[in-house]
Design an enzyme around this catalytic site. Structure first.
Site, PDB file in Angstrom:
ATOM      1  N   ASP A   1       2.592   3.653   1.468  1.00  0.00           N
ATOM      2  CA  ASP A   1       1.213   3.233   1.228  1.00  0.00           C
ATOM      3  C   ASP A   1       0.382   3.668   2.426  1.00  0.00           C
ATOM      4  OD1 ASP A   1      -1.217   2.010   0.896  1.00  0.00           O
ATOM      5  OD2 ASP A   1      -0.416   0.015   0.495  1.00  0.00           O
TER       6      ASP A   1
ATOM      7  N   LYS B   1      -9.546   4.672   0.197  1.00  0.00           N
ATOM      8  CA  LYS B   1     -10.509   4.451   1.270  1.00  0.00           C
ATOM      9  C   LYS B   1     -11.193   5.748   1.698  1.00  0.00           C
ATOM     10  CE  LYS B   1      -8.264   0.224   2.949  1.00  0.00           C
ATOM     11  NZ  LYS B   1      -9.186  -0.716   2.313  1.00  0.00           N
TER      12      LYS B   1
ATOM     13  N   PHE C   1       0.365  -5.641   3.257  1.00  0.00           N
ATOM     14  CA  PHE C   1      -0.870  -5.779   2.497  1.00  0.00           C
ATOM     15  C   PHE C   1      -1.055  -4.504   1.696  1.00  0.00           C
ATOM     16  CE2 PHE C   1      -5.339  -5.327   1.541  1.00  0.00           C
ATOM     17  CZ  PHE C   1      -5.601  -6.556   0.959  1.00  0.00           C
TER      18      PHE C   1
END
Length: 400
Positions: A230, A259, A145
């Site tokens: 990532d 984030k 993801f």
């Protein structure tokens, strides 16, 4: 003028009427939070084991981050990269020094950062590696993801992320996560990069086999291929290290961050990495109106200062070990995966058959993410041992 006081159900009804149906929010309408706790509009209090998908690493409204935002709001909030401003260069330098990298390219969302890293890898492949124009390939792992842009969903293996959105962007190969032999077989002279999450979050906080990431680095070195990590969700102290790859003594050529780079106050992300890789981007190749704006950089600098003390990495290591030990004691749990204050709690088939756990948890005062038969536990790193005990006891009660 009187202000309408809306109930939780009022907010749900309004959202259904006026908002696009891009998600199915849990039926709680939050109004404020502090530390590891949030309150809803009826002032019910919840312990936050969700953590904004690791965005709230420093806790809700950390005073240092709020102070940085307030101070910058009084000075300058917006300047594009058409001009210099007094927060951009210090942010880039301080983030690079924290992570041991050489270049920083700020952006807004995690998906934007990943998309940017793919662009950089392709241009690097054509200019530096000598891959024929239009032939560059990026290898990714199944269960990944990385975001929901059109390019990123083109290599997703989650069917619901792709259905109805084709045609898809070519140039990607998918191999099994953790299978070094499959990766070796997939690499060719046209491979620009290998893009991986060091720990896969969406699939259930899945940690690859020991030695896998070291072997990935070696394969990339042998084949003159970039390694892109990532770390939008697993980076910045979530796993007990500044970068998740640090646990394996491995360095990526590029990292994507997001984030908690702003502590959840506003969207901030970045691609960071080697100068000779990021320097293939030249003026006009890429841009973002809000990327690297003064407010984002000021808050990002405050987050970097918090990380530079090492306190949050240590909290995640020590309290994470305690969290995992407590979760492993629970009945109704078949496996606990993860690292640091991040856990994928696999619920037993017997308990799953009785219905979702999140509703029972919310009734007890705990907010958590449930997906594909597991709970994803990611509390703010400011959580205490006593609050962990409280949250685990709520999970135990809900599973009983």
């Amino acid at each position: 003028m009187a202000v309408d006081v809306l109930s939780t159900q009022d907010h749900i009804t309004l959202a259904e009427s006026w908002g696009a149906h891009d998600s199915v929010p849990f039926p709680v309408a939050l109004s404020h939070g502090e530390g590891a706790w949030v309150n809803d509009v009826e002032d019910r209090r919840y312990l936050d084991f969700h953590g904004g998908y690791s965005s709230i690493n420093f806790g809700h409204r950390h005073p240092d981050l709020v102070a940085a935002a307030k101070a910058q709001l009084d000075r300058l909030t917006m300047s594009t990269r058409a001009f210099h401003h007094d927060q951009y260069a210090p942010f880039c330098r301080e983030l690079a020094e924290l992570t041991g990298t050489e270049r920083v390219l700020p952006s807004n969302s995690g998906g934007e950062a990943v998309d940017t890293a793919v662009k950089i890898a392709r241009k690097w492949a054509y200019q530096i590696k000598g891959v024929p124009d239009g032939a560059a390939e990026v290898i990714v792992a199944d269960g990944n993801f990385h975001g929901r842009t059109t390019t990123i969903i083109s290599f997703s293996t989650h069917a619901n992320h792709r259905a109805g959105f084709g045609p898809f962007t070519p140039g990607f190969k998918v191999v099994p996560f953790g299978d070094i032999d499959a990766l070796r077989s997939a690499i060719t002279e046209n491979t620009a990069a290998v893009l991986l999450e060091p720990i896969q979050g969406e699939t259930g906080v899945v940690v690859p086999p020991k030695g896998y990431l070291t072997d990935v680095r070696a394969l990339c070195d042998e084949s003159n291929t970039l390694f892109i990590a990532d770390e939008v969700q697993c980076g910045l102290a979530r796993t007990g290290a500044t970068l998740a790859l640090d646990h394996d003594g491995v360095r990526a050529d590029m990292y994507t961050l997001g984030k908690s780079l702003s502590g959840g106050l506003l969207p901030v992300s970045a691609v960071i990495g080697r100068a000779d890789v990021l320097d293939v981007i030249t003026p006009g190749d890429h841009g973002s109106t809000f990327g690297g704006n003064p407010l984002a950089c000021a808050v990002g600098r405050a987050a970097v200062r918090l990380l530079a003390t090492g306190e949050f990495q240590e909290r995640s290591r020590e309290l994470g070990a305690y969290l995992h030990s407590r979760l492993n004691e629970l009945d109704g749990v078949s496996e606990v995966r993860g690292r640091g204050l991040w856990a994928g709690v696999q619920i037993s088939e017997e308990r799953t058959a009785r219905g979702r756990v999140t509703e029972a948890l919310a009734e007890r005062g705990l907010l958590c993410r449930e997906d594909r038969g597991h709970l994803r536990v990611a509390p703010p790193l400011v959580i205490t041992r006593e609050e962990i005990d409280l949250g685990v006891s709520m999970i135990a009660d809900a599973l009983a």
